[in-house]
Design a protein around this motif. Structure first.
Motif, PDB file in Angstrom:
ATOM      1  N   GLU A  60      46.190  34.504 -20.479  1.00 32.28           N
ATOM      2  CA  GLU A  60      46.123  33.653 -19.294  1.00 32.28           C
ATOM      3  C   GLU A  60      45.899  34.478 -18.033  1.00 32.28           C
ATOM      4  N   ALA A  63      42.250  35.250 -18.008  1.00 33.34           N
ATOM      5  CA  ALA A  63      41.474  34.093 -17.583  1.00 33.34           C
ATOM      6  C   ALA A  63      41.512  33.943 -16.061  1.00 33.34           C
ATOM      7  N   ASP A  66      39.195  36.545 -14.552  1.00 31.09           N
ATOM      8  CA  ASP A  66      37.798  36.145 -14.689  1.00 31.09           C
ATOM      9  C   ASP A  66      37.438  35.043 -13.703  1.00 31.09           C
ATOM     10  N   LEU A  67      38.336  34.078 -13.543  1.00 34.37           N
ATOM     11  CA  LEU A  67      38.070  32.953 -12.658  1.00 34.37           C
ATOM     12  C   LEU A  67      37.933  33.421 -11.209  1.00 34.37           C
ATOM     13  N   ALA A  73      35.759  31.076 -16.479  1.00 38.19           N
ATOM     14  CA  ALA A  73      36.676  31.717 -17.413  1.00 38.19           C
ATOM     15  C   ALA A  73      36.754  30.906 -18.699  1.00 38.19           C
ATOM     16  N   LEU A  75      38.477  29.605 -21.997  1.00 34.74           N
ATOM     17  CA  LEU A  75      39.893  29.431 -22.327  1.00 34.74           C
ATOM     18  C   LEU A  75      40.134  29.229 -23.814  1.00 34.74           C
ATOM     19  N   LEU A 143      47.609  27.890 -14.878  1.00 34.33           N
ATOM     20  CA  LEU A 143      46.386  28.528 -14.397  1.00 34.33           C
ATOM     21  C   LEU A 143      45.994  27.972 -13.035  1.00 34.33           C
ATOM     22  N   PHE A 244      36.818  25.622 -20.899  1.00 35.16           N
ATOM     23  CA  PHE A 244      36.596  26.690 -19.928  1.00 35.16           C
ATOM     24  C   PHE A 244      36.913  26.177 -18.532  1.00 35.16           C
TER      25      PHE A 244
END
Length: 303
Positions: A60, A63, A66-67, A73, A75, A143, A244
């Motif tokens: 997480e 992710a 990346d986001l 990202a 998932l 997230l 994603f």
């Protein structure tokens, strides 16, 4: 949930229009970040950080990295095949709404060949198996909370079919930016297998960090690849259940399917309500216990 009247005319709401266009007019990224920090701090004082929903796992945290860096990202597969079957079976007799043309509602089996993009009504999305549970899962809420640095609001929830149709593509399937709030993200879930022939989502790497124009517009494929290069485009393909996260303030599109139809779930998390919409929460009588603040715009508990 319906679109609000943001320009003078019947049902025009000046305050709603002011709230919507105030964030549209601030295009400098550094200034937008300042406003986001102030809004996040105010919301944390009132509602908490939202980080208490879950302790982030290494996956997480990756992710989230990346986001923030890319705007996209992956998932993983957050719905299994049996859950996707449950959703498809439940929707089989529910009515769809054509996004391109005004026509009576129709079931999937009744769809005419000219229909390119169609949505289910919010009441049917709310009642559909597994949808609210996924939208309120600790992983996704966590997230969203970390991305916005406060407890998030679910500001949109939808199920959409896209179909292969000959002729010009719908404007909904051209490159564009969204402008829903000061900060937000969308979690997209494929409910059918999506390869290059089924209309994958395409995102321009890092474009959420760039300055958007005041007047939003559509971009041609050649314009995007010519300015940025094809290697900067991230294409999301995956089996049904694949999920994603994207910051759609960046440049993106859902490719028009060429061979196979695509069913996709969209969950939008934001700082504030999206003032482009008029919200009418739908009654929920199911067993799920959910955070009333997070879900307040779309769901009201049954009595």
């Amino acid at each position: 949930m319906e679109y609000a009247q943001l320009k003078p005319g019947r049902r025009f709401a000046p305050l709603r229009s002011l709230m919507y266009y105030s964030q549209r007019l601030v295009t400098r990224p550094s200034l937008r970040r300042m406003v986001v920090r102030a809004l996040s701090a105010a919301l944390r004082l009132r509602q908490g950080s939202g980080r208490e929903l879950t302790a982030a796992t290494p996956a997480e945290e990756a992710a989230l990295f990346d986001l923030r860096r890319s705007g996209y990202a992956p998932l993983g597969k957050l719905l299994n095949s049996a859950q996707c079957d449950d959703i498809r079976a439940w929707l089989s007799d529910k009515l769809l709404i054509d996004r391109d043309h005004n026509r009576p509602g129709f079931t999937l089996a009744q769809r005419k060949e000219a229909v390119r993009v169609a949505d289910y009504h919010l009441r049917d999305v709310i009642s559909c198996p597994h949808i609210l549970a996924l939208a309120n899962s600790p992983e996704l809420l966590g997230l969203a909370a970390r991305y916005m640095d406060c407890k998030p609001t679910i500001s949109a929830l939808g199920l959409r079919w896209s179909f292969p149709v000959t002729g010009d593509n719908s404007a909904l399937q051209a490159f564009h930016r969204d402008s829903e709030d000061w900060r937000y993200l969308k979690v997209l879930v494929y409910l059918t297998d999506v390869d290059d022939g089924a209309g994958p989502h395409v995102y321009l790497h890092g474009s959420h960090l760039t300055r958007a124009p005041v007047r939003l517009r559509f971009y041609s494929d050649s314009e995007i690849t010519g300015a940025h290069g094809a290697d900067m485009l991230l294409t999301a393909v995956g089996k049904r259940g694949f999920c994603f996260a994207v910051d759609t303030a960046g440049i993106h599109k859902g490719t028009a399917p060429s061979l196979h139809p695509r069913l996709m779930l969209q969950i939008q998390y934001s700082l504030l309500p999206s003032y482009a919409y008029r919200y009418t929460p739908e009654r929920y009588d199911g067993p799920l216990a959910f955070d009333p603040y997070v879900n307040r715009l779309l769901v009201r508990p049954g009595v």
